[in-house]
Structures are given as structure tokens and as C-alpha cells.
Scaffold this active site. Structure first.
Site, PDB file in Angstrom:
ATOM      1  N   GLU A  54       0.051 -15.364 -13.639  1.00 50.87           N
ATOM      2  CA  GLU A  54      -0.806 -16.417 -13.094  1.00 50.87           C
ATOM      3  C   GLU A  54       0.003 -17.510 -12.396  1.00 50.87           C
ATOM      4  OE1 GLU A  54      -4.068 -15.939 -13.113  1.00 50.87           O
ATOM      5  OE2 GLU A  54      -3.770 -14.106 -14.275  1.00 50.87           O
ATOM      6  N   LYS A  64       1.320 -14.956  -7.542  1.00 55.57           N
ATOM      7  CA  LYS A  64       2.024 -13.794  -7.002  1.00 55.57           C
ATOM      8  C   LYS A  64       1.154 -12.985  -6.037  1.00 55.57           C
ATOM      9  CE  LYS A  64       3.055 -10.492  -9.995  1.00 55.57           C
ATOM     10  NZ  LYS A  64       2.448 -11.270 -11.073  1.00 55.57           N
ATOM     11  N   THR A  65      -0.065 -12.682  -6.455  1.00 53.22           N
ATOM     12  CA  THR A  65      -0.948 -11.884  -5.594  1.00 53.22           C
ATOM     13  C   THR A  65      -1.320 -12.651  -4.342  1.00 53.22           C
ATOM     14  OG1 THR A  65      -1.842 -10.684  -7.503  1.00 53.22           O
ATOM     15  CG2 THR A  65      -3.146 -10.657  -5.481  1.00 53.22           C
ATOM     16  N   TYR A  66      -1.553 -13.938  -4.469  1.00 54.70           N
ATOM     17  CA  TYR A  66      -1.916 -14.748  -3.301  1.00 54.70           C
ATOM     18  C   TYR A  66      -0.795 -14.745  -2.269  1.00 54.70           C
ATOM     19  CZ  TYR A  66      -3.390 -18.714  -0.464  1.00 54.70           C
ATOM     20  OH  TYR A  66      -3.751 -19.515   0.594  1.00 54.70           O
ATOM     21  N   LYS A  83       0.791  -1.688  -5.649  1.00 55.73           N
ATOM     22  CA  LYS A  83       0.900  -2.261  -6.990  1.00 55.73           C
ATOM     23  C   LYS A  83       1.057  -1.070  -7.927  1.00 55.73           C
ATOM     24  CE  LYS A  83      -1.141  -5.663 -10.108  1.00 55.73           C
ATOM     25  NZ  LYS A  83      -0.002  -6.588 -10.058  1.00 55.73           N
ATOM     26  N   ASP A 123      -6.485  -7.316  -8.199  1.00 48.34           N
ATOM     27  CA  ASP A 123      -5.294  -7.638  -7.408  1.00 48.34           C
ATOM     28  C   ASP A 123      -5.074  -6.588  -6.319  1.00 48.34           C
ATOM     29  OD1 ASP A 123      -4.860  -9.834  -8.979  1.00 48.34           O
ATOM     30  OD2 ASP A 123      -3.151  -9.005 -10.071  1.00 48.34           O
ATOM     31  N   GLU A 128       3.916  -5.329  -5.298  1.00 43.91           N
ATOM     32  CA  GLU A 128       3.705  -6.407  -6.273  1.00 43.91           C
ATOM     33  C   GLU A 128       3.892  -5.867  -7.683  1.00 43.91           C
ATOM     34  OE1 GLU A 128       0.372  -9.354  -8.215  1.00 43.91           O
ATOM     35  OE2 GLU A 128      -0.140  -8.339  -6.343  1.00 43.91           O
ATOM     36  N   GLY A 129       4.824  -6.444  -8.408  1.00 41.57           N
ATOM     37  CA  GLY A 129       5.042  -6.055  -9.786  1.00 41.57           C
ATOM     38  C   GLY A 129       3.921  -6.555 -10.689  1.00 41.57           C
ATOM     39  N   ALA A 130       4.020  -6.228 -11.960  1.00 41.14           N
ATOM     40  CA  ALA A 130       3.007  -6.640 -12.937  1.00 41.14           C
ATOM     41  C   ALA A 130       3.625  -7.672 -13.878  1.00 41.14           C
ATOM     42  CB  ALA A 130       2.509  -5.435 -13.731  1.00 41.14           C
TER      43      ALA A 130
END
Length: 228
Positions: free
Chosen positions: A12, A15-17, A37, A65, A126-128
């Protein structure tokens, strides 16, 4: 194929943004963009449709995401290509897989990226979770990054009190693994900044002078100003 691996100092943090807007900016520059992802947890079930490219009669799990990334990239390939491994529990992917009686397929984490080679010029991965969060049994995000040769590592951190520690600790831990962070995006967490936000970038540059630090404003849409 250029590979950019987007990770964070934690969950949070925006990252996704940031990954979304990177995709938008690349597309605006005329670059074919792929988004990937490798694994996601906290997924939800929704009615099957043609865009999920799934033949199972059971409603598939969908990562919000992954959908956001896919939309930002112009819907290349399909959602299964964007995020091939999806789990329901809102915990780390390895634990989410165990709770569903499965395991994260480690080979597929990298194999899934190969599917994009003929379909994009730049692949945004994008990592988790955070850079040092587990992504599979015995595998952290930083370990997965190391499997993509010549990839660049972009770190995202929330621009709020405490971020100096988070960034310095993450970068120093990465250095111990002989991993270099190419760029840091300090992402605003809301329309109102806290007292530390205006000075955090300067402080981080003092402790990590080699790091390319860029600030992302709340709701920023003009990504021509320093995103790429």
C-alpha cells in the site's frame, strides 16, 4: 525487450499506481508496453467473460491490480497473461497458495514474462508486496528480480513520516544482495501531505546520494514531468 521491475518498501505504498502511470507514459511516447504481475493474492471472484480468457466453469479469480495495469497498457494480450497465478486470501502469495491447497509455481514466475517478448518493447513487472516480501516458497521479490537479466529496479515508497528509514533500510538490504535500485518514486498518500513530506526527498538524497529520487504528487496526471 526492456524490463522494468517495480517493487516497494512495503504494501500500500502506491506501487500499482506508479506502474500504471509508467505504462501510460510509455504508451504516450510510442512504446509498445507489456505489463506483468507474476502472482497476486487478495483476488476476488467475478463472473467469467471473454476478456479473462478462461474456460473453467467456476468464476475465475481476478486481481484488481492486474486489471489496472492491463487497462493502463491498452489491454494487450489478456488478463491471464498479465497475472497467471492468482490466489484469494489477502496474505503473502506463498501463504495464500498454501491456504488454497496449492503452491506458487516458481518456474512460471519467470516463464510468464517470456510470453510478452514478441508483444512489447518494454515490460513493466510489478512484484507482490515489498522488495523483501516473500513471493513464493523460499523466494523473495528481490530474488525474483535477480532472475531477469539487465532489468532495472524501480522502488516505490509512500511519502510520509518514516519513509526515510524505509527507503534507506530497503536500499541497504538490496546492496547486501548486490542489487542496485535504479530509481525511487516517492508517492503521495493523499491530497494533504504530512509535515515530513516536503523534506523527505532531500533527506533521502543526503543518505543515498547515488539514488535517482522522483516525487509523485497526489492525482498527478502530467507524467511528462520526470516520470520516464
Amino acid at each position: 525487450m526492456e524490463i522494468v521491475f517495480v517493487s516497494g518498501t512495503g504494501t500500500e505504498v502506491g506501487k500499482t499506481y506508479v506502474a500504471q502511470q509508467l505504462a501510460v507514459a510509455k504508451r504516450s511516447a510510442g512504446v509498445r508496453v507489456g505489463v506483468y504481475k507474476p502472482v497476486a493474492s487478495g483476488c476476488i471472484r467475478q463472473p467469467r467473460n471473454s476478456e479473462t480468457n478462461s474456460a473453467t466453469p467456476v468464476a475465475p479469480l481476478v486481481s484488481s491490480d492486474a486489471v489496472a495495469l492491463w487497462e493502463a497498457a491498452g489491454r494487450p494480450l489478456n488478463l491471464d497473461a498479465v497475472c497467471p497465478q492468482r490466489f484469494e486470501a489477502s496474505v503473502a502469495p506463498d501463504e495464500a497458495a498454501r491456504r488454497s491447497g496449492q503452491r506458487v509455481d516458481v518456474d512460471q514466475l519467470t516463464r510468464g514474462a517470456d510470453r510478452w517478448r514478441d508483444h512489447c518493447d518494454t515490460l513493466i513487472i510489478e512484484g507482490a508486496g515489498g522488495l523483501l516480501s516473500p513471493i513464493a516458497d523460499d523466494l523473495l521479490n528481490i530474488d525474483l528480480f535477480g532472475q531477469f537479466q539487465d532489468a532495472e529496479l524501480y522502488l516505490v515508497a509512500a511519502n510520509r513520516l518514516g519513509v526515510i528509514h524505509e527507503v534507506v533500510a530497503t536500499c541497504r538490504a538490496a546492496a547486501l544482495s548486490q542489487v542496485s535500485v535504479s530509481r525511487l518514486y516517492l508517492s503521495a498518500t493523499g491530497p494533504t501531505a504530512d509535515e515530513s513530506s516536503p523534506s523527505n526527498a532531500e533527506q533521502i538524497r543526503r543518505w543515498l546520494p547515488e539514488l535517482d529520487v522522483r516525487e509523485v504528487g497526489w492525482g498527478q496526471v502530467d507524467w511528462s514531468r520526470g516520470l520516464l
